[in-house]
Design an enzyme around this catalytic site. Structure first.
Site: not given
Ligand SMILES: [Zn+2]
Length: 152
Positions: A70, A73
């Site tokens: 991600c 993230c």
């Protein structure tokens, strides 16, 4: 109830320590294994330590649910680490790797990444205070934490 101490799990051996509130900022050490109760870095939240850190520690805990694939993230990780450095030991910061810990991710009903959860631990359990999704810059993140716990 003793209000002058805080019950904290050692991140190393998971023993429950009782730390005088006045000593929280003095780099408290675990009475059993001698490691620091705070490391200045976010901890990995795992099935093994979740109960001690979330349900047996009387402390607000900020959870960052993330995954290596991600992009948002990964870009949020330094923000999370910076907030940890500013807010320990009043808060603990943990990272939930949703791929390594799918059962925890499912228990927290993580549906998008990153998801940030404000958790309040207490002597007899704990509960979620707030959650939000998506990366944000440090000032916004600090504000979200303050608002979530009614400090703003
Ligand atoms: Zn310990």
């Amino acid at each position: 109830m003793d209000t002058d101490t805080t019950q904290l799990a050692c991140p190393h051996c998971l023993s429950i320590n009782r730390v005088p509130d006045a000593r929280l900022g003095d780099d408290p050490k675990c009475g059993r294994c001698g490691h620091g109760l705070f490391t200045g870095m976010p901890l990995a939240l795992t099935a093994k330590n979740a109960e001690a850190l979330l349900l047996k520690s009387e402390q607000p805990v900020i959870i960052d649910a993330w995954a290596a694939w991600c992009g948002p993230c990964r870009s949020f990780a330094p923000v999370f680490a910076a907030a940890c450095q500013r807010l320990e030991p009043q808060f603990r910061f943990v990272k939930l790797d949703t791929e390594a810990e799918p059962q925890l991710a499912s228990q927290f009903r993580i549906q998008s990444l990153p998801t940030l959860i404000a958790w309040q631990g207490s002597r007899d359990g704990g509960h979620e205070v707030a959650r939000t999704s998506g990366a944000m810059p440090l000032p916004a993140f600090m504000q979200w934490i303050a608002t979530s716990y009614g400090l703003a």
